[in-house]
Design an enzyme around this catalytic site. Sequence first.
Site, short mmCIF file in Angstrom:
data_model
loop_
_atom_site.label_atom_id
_atom_site.label_comp_id
_atom_site.label_asym_id
_atom_site.label_seq_id
_atom_site.Cartn_x
_atom_site.Cartn_y
_atom_site.Cartn_z
N PHE A 28 -12.97 -5.36 1.26
CA PHE A 28 -13.93 -4.72 0.35
C PHE A 28 -15.36 -4.86 0.89
CE2 PHE A 28 -14.78 -3.89 -4.40
CZ PHE A 28 -14.20 -2.64 -4.35
N PRO A 29 -15.56 -4.69 2.21
CA PRO A 29 -16.87 -4.99 2.81
C PRO A 29 -18.00 -4.08 2.36
CG PRO A 29 -15.47 -3.91 4.40
CD PRO A 29 -14.60 -4.21 3.22
N TYR A 52 0.85 -1.19 0.00
CA TYR A 52 0.00 0.00 0.00
C TYR A 52 0.89 1.24 0.00
CZ TYR A 52 -3.76 -3.21 1.39
OH TYR A 52 -4.67 -4.24 1.45
#
Length: 264
Positions: free
Chosen positions: A189-190, A44
Amino acid sequence: MSFGAMRLSDADIWGPPADRGHAVRVARRAVELGVDHIDTADSYAFGVTEEILREALYPYPDELLIATKAGQAQVRRREWEAVGRPAYLRQQCEASLRRLNADRIGLFYLHRIDPLVPFEDQLGAMKELQDEGKIAHFGLSTVTVEQIEAARTIIEVAAVQNLFNLAHRAGEDVLGHCEKERIPYVAWFPIMNGELARAEGVVAEVAADTESTPAQVALAWLLARSGVICPIPGTSSIDHLEQNVAASALRLTDEQLARLNGVA
């Protein structure tokens, strides 16, 4: 409810945020709200999010679990490749330890399985790091049931992290396996990068009925779906962070859950 730190970087997950001080405040606010599990990754923004977590939270509270990952590289903006050579995995672990200013990583994932490197070699590198005390627990990300079981012949799998949300449930078989084996299932990715926060139809109706937001309904559905699920919604907004954490207190009725189960 946990916190995904990816959004503490810039919009492309490529470099530092425009306002680093604000990103630090977001991370601190998460812990103030009771979040005790933060998820990040070496890839990231080339470790920027790990550096921000160190700035915000070091020395870390005893109850805080910071999970990070190795095995994926961002070769161009938003272009990701699996890299599972043992030497590379070890280098990523050492770099994460330095950026986090930690002696040991609480939970360390193989971010992606590299199809060009024997799976057992990738797992072997992780087992060596664990035996050396550099990582406490090992996890797998974006995997099948077969891959989980293959890994468990070499190293204990403490967590599985797969894409799973109200509208995307391709990982039901993996979730069922984790329930059976009592392995924590970390749902990434909820809220679908905010798409479920703008949901209409049944999700919006349940949100209106419960005086909540569609994003909160999507998160509450995940928590109600299984006792092993741990959502990791990410955000760069303190307001959204507070709303996400508050979703852990939202209780949906059986009738509401049945209606939401029909969403796909």
